[in-house]
Design an enzyme around this catalytic site. Sequence first.
Site, PDB file in Angstrom:
ATOM      1  N   LYS A  77      -8.623  -5.046 -10.098  1.00  0.00           N
ATOM      2  CA  LYS A  77      -8.240  -5.546  -8.775  1.00  0.00           C
ATOM      3  C   LYS A  77      -9.013  -6.833  -8.472  1.00  0.00           C
ATOM      4  CE  LYS A  77      -7.748  -3.803  -3.995  1.00  0.00           C
ATOM      5  NZ  LYS A  77      -8.030  -2.651  -3.104  1.00  0.00           N
ATOM      6  N   SER A 152      -4.162  -0.985  -0.485  1.00  0.00           N
ATOM      7  CA  SER A 152      -4.226  -2.374  -0.866  1.00  0.00           C
ATOM      8  C   SER A 152      -4.267  -2.617  -2.377  1.00  0.00           C
ATOM      9  CB  SER A 152      -5.461  -3.024  -0.243  1.00  0.00           C
ATOM     10  OG  SER A 152      -6.634  -2.437  -0.775  1.00  0.00           O
ATOM     11  N   SER A 176      -6.876   3.083  -0.219  1.00  0.00           N
ATOM     12  CA  SER A 176      -6.277   1.974  -0.959  1.00  0.00           C
ATOM     13  C   SER A 176      -6.081   2.191  -2.453  1.00  0.00           C
ATOM     14  CB  SER A 176      -7.093   0.697  -0.751  1.00  0.00           C
ATOM     15  OG  SER A 176      -6.771   0.104   0.484  1.00  0.00           O
TER      16      SER A 176
END
Lengths: 487, 479
Positions: A77, A152, A176
Amino acid sequence: MSGLAGKSVGELLLLYRDGAARPAEVVGDCLDAIDSRDRVAGAFLEVFRDEAMARAEELGKEDPGRLPLYGIPVAVKDNICTCGLPTTCGSKILGRYRPPYDATVVERLTAAGAIIIGKTNMDEFAMGSSNEYSAFGRVRNPWNEEYTPGGSSGGSAAAVAAGMVPAALGSDTGGSIRQPASFCGVTGLKGTYGRISRYGLVAFASSFDQIGPIANDAEGCALLMQALAGPDGRDSTAIEEDCPDLLSGLDAGLADLSFGIPEELGSWDLDPAVASALDEASRAVAAAGVAPETVPLPGMEISIACYYVIANAEASSNLARFDGVRYGMRENTGSLGSLYALTRTAGFGEEVKRRILLGTYVLSAGYYDAYYSKALSVREMIRKAYGAVFSRIDLLMLPVTPGQAFLLGEKLDDPVSMYLSDIFTTPANIAGLPAISIPAGLSADGLPVGVQLVAAAGREDVLLRGARGLEKLFRFRERSVPGGGDA
Amino acid sequence: MAGGAGYVTVIGLEVHAQLLTRTKMFCRCPAAFGEEPNTMVCPVCLGLPGALPSVNREAVSMAVRLGLALGCVIERESAFARKNYFYPDAPRNYQISMYDRPLCTGGSLVFEDEGTEVNVRLERIHLEDDAGKLLHGRGGHSLIDFNRCGVPLAEIVTRPEIHSPRQASLFLRRLRQMLRYLEICDGNLEEGSMRVDVNVSLRRTGDDALGTRTEIKNLNSFKAVEAGLEVEIKRQRDELESGGTIVQVTSLWDAREKKLVTMRSKERAHDYRYFPEPDLPLLIIGEGWIEEERAKIPELPLDRERRFRREYGLPAYDAGVLTAESDIADYYEETANLTGEPKTSANWVMRDVLRELKSTGGDIGGFPAGPAALAGLIDLVKGGVVSNSAGADVFAAMIESGESAADAVKRLGLECISEVNELEEIVDRVLESKPDEVERYHRGKKQLMKFFVGQVMKESGGKADPLIVSGILRRKLGE
């Protein structure tokens, strides 16, 4: 999705051990998959093509048995620092920022033999539940392009779900990792707070943030977690004790585990697919041993408020450093005050600004006691409630979200409704507990829905064993593939 | 009091002491000064995204020692907090400090003000990290040096219990002495390793309520503290006496112009939005750690001063001068113990050693004549080997060459001529060569005795003891 890139972490390790695959082939396959699928998916912000291939060639000369994640390509990420390589957090304000150091998790992945293949898209600074708040384009759900992958860590979940990479790292502040894993039909694990070092994770809400793995199955998550977890002198909030052995008991089954289901669930309007996944899980647990008992879990309805007060307060301070003075974007002006104001106005997206304003407000003189202090009290109450629950049962079973993935744009103009979709995930962050999302089945729209398990603090071993047991009953991966209905 | 008739001056101090740790407060960068800008930095002290602080135990140890020395309660659990404000010298745009749960609470500091003991109570001592340095006006730009950023500071906050500018200065001198005794801060106000902010207000005599206070920053010397306070107190008094009210402001002291420059008023005061630092767990200090630090505390200035008066019979002034710095006190004490002559040793240290240090700007650690060397000289003078007057020359020779007192005396040939026969010969020679003066002496010009002594001393090359010489002269001249 039958290429090497779509294999699970465990499957790849076996292939390597048997000499049936080489890291360069696997990386090559991942890169091909990214080339063919990511144009639509938008999961990656950056692909480290040359670096990954070079690393794969290097690993090819080594003994596959020596390293626990030998030759496993991992997507990271984009809020996790990669030395000398872009780390944008999905924000314009960081632009082409390249950190001068690696996050602890990146060091550990590399040391374990994994290959960092690229950086994945995300909601700006991990603030969002649909990945639509990225400054660099949205991510599409591999199961249906009209839907969001969740957020996210939407890029990481989509990359794994689309078979572009066998595993990825996400970060989970209020769900997330688990929510996008559920929306994309993959497995996502958030450990106990402090289980994995946060050093090098660009902070959103420091007291909630945890890095965790997203993979095709519980075993993949366990393998990654085992390599990532453990004390780190550079993160004072990291747990000082070693992580328990997550692998040897993984297949011990559900027989002697006790499950609980929150009593309060009944008052929630759950999507039929979510409700039936939970029923199925409940029946399976009962069939394997003891039927889940209903446990009281007060405070769930106020957990969202508690979470958003504390998380935004911390975020307002954590994001203060992005000011245009030292790195990232700068709007040059005559005065210092306007440099700050213009840089931050142009550099941050709407959702990030909303949260900075909310967080600044709840910490301001005159409002602190009414909001921040009260939220801390609620946090203590929720922690205690969970402590009481886990003195009775081993694992709590609940939905990941009230419904399936939403349509792109569906909740974009309704932040509160977006926030409310975190209702079942934030409590584990508030209480600092390990939690996992495992794919259970498909909704009427053909979208995956997951089931969430939560364990007592420090018991990732129990959590993963439960997840593995349920996974075997659901047989989700064998039954369904993205874009193709039943396998 | 300095507030003038009808007013009581109320002063509170906030002192930032830069701790002499090897590394910074929250990272392992060296806490070094005078290096090239931005070379003593890392992701943590630069506040780069993703970097996290971890507490420097050495800084905590030093603050605990300070707290113990000042009689504070060392809190078993304290908490770091974020102080949020935007300024380019703070790369995270928040400072990691302590707020509602400081490391040390209570405590006090005692000093003497014109013979009266004054006891000022402390509010708290807490730890925080220093900011970087801004360099303005280089080619129209402002530059930032982050080398100092993250250096540990102990902030010492007094209660508003100081009642004159002189007391404020005396308090600070005593505090500086403490910091130096504990070897945790070098206490240099000019260079900013010790920084002082003062709060001052006037209270009408007999009134309980405190007046509105103002704050003064940028006080770079004890003199500046006194001068800045004098100016501000006068301003407040004039304002009040003319029926005005005091507005809460923060001012900077301009030492060159000797005036205060208003920095910001209350309406523009910061809301720092303090909240608990989520990147750091509670700071837990166990009994064992506290005892470890207690054992490291040396004898403190006031105790030492009192002991010097008691044990060595020194006057208060001498004891004060000799204990101002712990290394001077060590030097004195070793010398006095070697000679067994505490007062004589005190005179030598205060007169000769301190004067030499002052003129060369050196420190006692590198002084060429150690306590044993000085004690050797004092012994020679006491034993009559060297005259008191020749002793000063011997001392000068010793610090120049680094040789012992005995060697210097021998090399310079400064031994006293104590053999009476030898002296008598010199006296005879002098009297024979000055018949006129002898004649006048006998006729009653007794002042000439001084002249004869001087002549004998000259003849002996300064090695004679003038007392013995005048004895012989009196006898020879038939007294």
